[in-house]
Scaffold this motif. Structure first.
Motif, PDB file in Angstrom:
ATOM      1  N   ILE A 102       0.853  -1.188   0.000  1.00 45.10           N
ATOM      2  CA  ILE A 102       0.000   0.000   0.000  1.00 45.10           C
ATOM      3  C   ILE A 102       0.886   1.234   0.000  1.00 45.10           C
ATOM      4  N   GLN A 103       0.603   2.138  -0.907  1.00 43.85           N
ATOM      5  CA  GLN A 103       1.322   3.407  -0.934  1.00 43.85           C
ATOM      6  C   GLN A 103       0.307   4.533  -0.895  1.00 43.85           C
ATOM      7  N   HIS A 138      -5.878  11.620  -4.991  1.00 38.29           N
ATOM      8  CA  HIS A 138      -5.481  11.354  -3.611  1.00 38.29           C
ATOM      9  C   HIS A 138      -6.070  10.034  -3.117  1.00 38.29           C
ATOM     10  N   GLY A 139      -5.221   9.182  -2.580  1.00 39.18           N
ATOM     11  CA  GLY A 139      -5.698   7.911  -2.049  1.00 39.18           C
ATOM     12  C   GLY A 139      -4.602   6.896  -1.880  1.00 39.18           C
ATOM     13  N   MET A 140      -4.871   5.653  -2.333  1.00 38.66           N
ATOM     14  CA  MET A 140      -3.945   4.525  -2.169  1.00 38.66           C
ATOM     15  C   MET A 140      -3.682   3.853  -3.504  1.00 38.66           C
ATOM     16  N   MET A 141      -2.431   3.535  -3.728  1.00 40.54           N
ATOM     17  CA  MET A 141      -2.056   2.648  -4.823  1.00 40.54           C
ATOM     18  C   MET A 141      -1.771   1.313  -4.148  1.00 40.54           C
ATOM     19  N   VAL A 142      -2.477   0.263  -4.558  1.00 39.04           N
ATOM     20  CA  VAL A 142      -2.362  -1.038  -3.915  1.00 39.04           C
ATOM     21  C   VAL A 142      -1.924  -2.073  -4.939  1.00 39.04           C
ATOM     22  N   LEU A 143      -0.766  -2.679  -4.689  1.00 41.55           N
ATOM     23  CA  LEU A 143      -0.301  -3.818  -5.480  1.00 41.55           C
ATOM     24  C   LEU A 143      -0.775  -5.063  -4.748  1.00 41.55           C
ATOM     25  N   LEU A 144      -1.424  -5.990  -5.473  1.00 44.67           N
ATOM     26  CA  LEU A 144      -2.026  -7.155  -4.831  1.00 44.67           C
ATOM     27  C   LEU A 144      -1.512  -8.444  -5.445  1.00 44.67           C
ATOM     28  N   ASN A 190     -10.043   0.459   6.409  1.00 47.10           N
ATOM     29  CA  ASN A 190      -9.988   1.021   7.760  1.00 47.10           C
ATOM     30  C   ASN A 190      -8.617   1.489   8.232  1.00 47.10           C
ATOM     31  N   LEU A 191      -7.563   1.216   7.466  1.00 50.55           N
ATOM     32  CA  LEU A 191      -6.238   1.692   7.880  1.00 50.55           C
ATOM     33  C   LEU A 191      -6.238   3.210   7.988  1.00 50.55           C
ATOM     34  N   ARG A 192      -5.771   3.709   9.117  1.00 50.48           N
ATOM     35  CA  ARG A 192      -5.714   5.156   9.329  1.00 50.48           C
ATOM     36  C   ARG A 192      -4.318   5.649   8.952  1.00 50.48           C
ATOM     37  N   ILE A 193      -4.142   5.935   7.662  1.00 51.56           N
ATOM     38  CA  ILE A 193      -2.821   6.347   7.162  1.00 51.56           C
ATOM     39  C   ILE A 193      -2.828   7.744   6.560  1.00 51.56           C
ATOM     40  N   PHE A 194      -3.967   8.439   6.679  1.00 52.10           N
ATOM     41  CA  PHE A 194      -4.055   9.798   6.151  1.00 52.10           C
ATOM     42  C   PHE A 194      -4.100  10.783   7.306  1.00 52.10           C
ATOM     43  N   GLY A 225       4.486  11.320   1.489  1.00 53.95           N
ATOM     44  CA  GLY A 225       5.060  11.039   2.802  1.00 53.95           C
ATOM     45  C   GLY A 225       6.562  10.856   2.754  1.00 53.95           C
ATOM     46  N   PRO A 226       7.076   9.817   2.208  1.00 55.80           N
ATOM     47  CA  PRO A 226       6.407   8.655   1.635  1.00 55.80           C
ATOM     48  C   PRO A 226       5.830   7.743   2.715  1.00 55.80           C
ATOM     49  N   VAL A 227       4.690   7.150   2.389  1.00 60.57           N
ATOM     50  CA  VAL A 227       4.070   6.144   3.248  1.00 60.57           C
ATOM     51  C   VAL A 227       3.886   4.889   2.406  1.00 60.57           C
ATOM     52  N   THR A 228       4.538   3.808   2.827  1.00 59.76           N
ATOM     53  CA  THR A 228       4.423   2.507   2.165  1.00 59.76           C
ATOM     54  C   THR A 228       4.275   1.451   3.246  1.00 59.76           C
TER      55      THR A 228
END
Length: 149
Positions: free
Chosen positions: A5-6, A25-31, A51-55, A137-140
């Motif tokens: 998740i990024q 704005h949001g999430m890029m998700v590799l699955l 539900n992840l609180r990452i913002f 962020g980066p947030v990964t």
């Protein structure tokens, strides 16, 4: 099932020089889908993504979910997430789900995210894709439905 998740300000995926999925704005998700995965793995991943609180909230604390910010998700299938690099020099993909099973579970995740009221764009299963994003962020983060990490 594994996910990378990024947190992004924008992301897109191209196939054959054509944009097939694009978000703001949001999430890029590799699955990645493993051969032992089933509906429960999909439910786990969807629950976490929603539900992840990452913002960040008004106090710059990661306290808001994708639903809270009305963000978007770019969901991209990535077979190589299931690669095992612990032995030798070449990854082993023996734990990966067969393509039709993996695609079915990938589509299940997509539909469940949409059922949560989210805007979901996608990559193309089995295609050679070019993915670009601005990681904020980066947030990964990494998720594994088997809770290995």
């Amino acid at each position: 099932m594994r996910a990378v998740i990024q947190r992004v300000t924008d992301a897109k995926v191209n196939v054959n020089n054509q944009v097939i999925g694009k978000i703001g704005h949001g999430m890029m998700v590799l699955l990645g889908v493993e051969d032992k995965d089933d509906q429960k793995d999909c439910e786990y991943i969807v629950d976490k993504l929603v539900n992840l609180r990452i913002f960040e909230d008004d106090n710059q604390k990661m306290n808001l979910s994708i639903k809270d910010i009305k963000g978007e998700i770019l969901l991209v299938p990535q077979f190589t997430l299931c690669g095992d690099c612990r032995r030798g020099r070449r990854p082993s993909f023996s734990d990966s789900a067969p393509p039709n099973e993996a695609n079915a579970l990938y589509l299940m995740v997509k539909e469940e995210l949409k059922n949560q009221g989210l805007t979901v764009e996608t990559g193309q299963f089995g295609a050679d894709m070019d993915v670009s994003l601005t990681n904020q962020g980066p947030v990964t983060l990494l998720l594994d439905s088997s809770k290995l990490f």
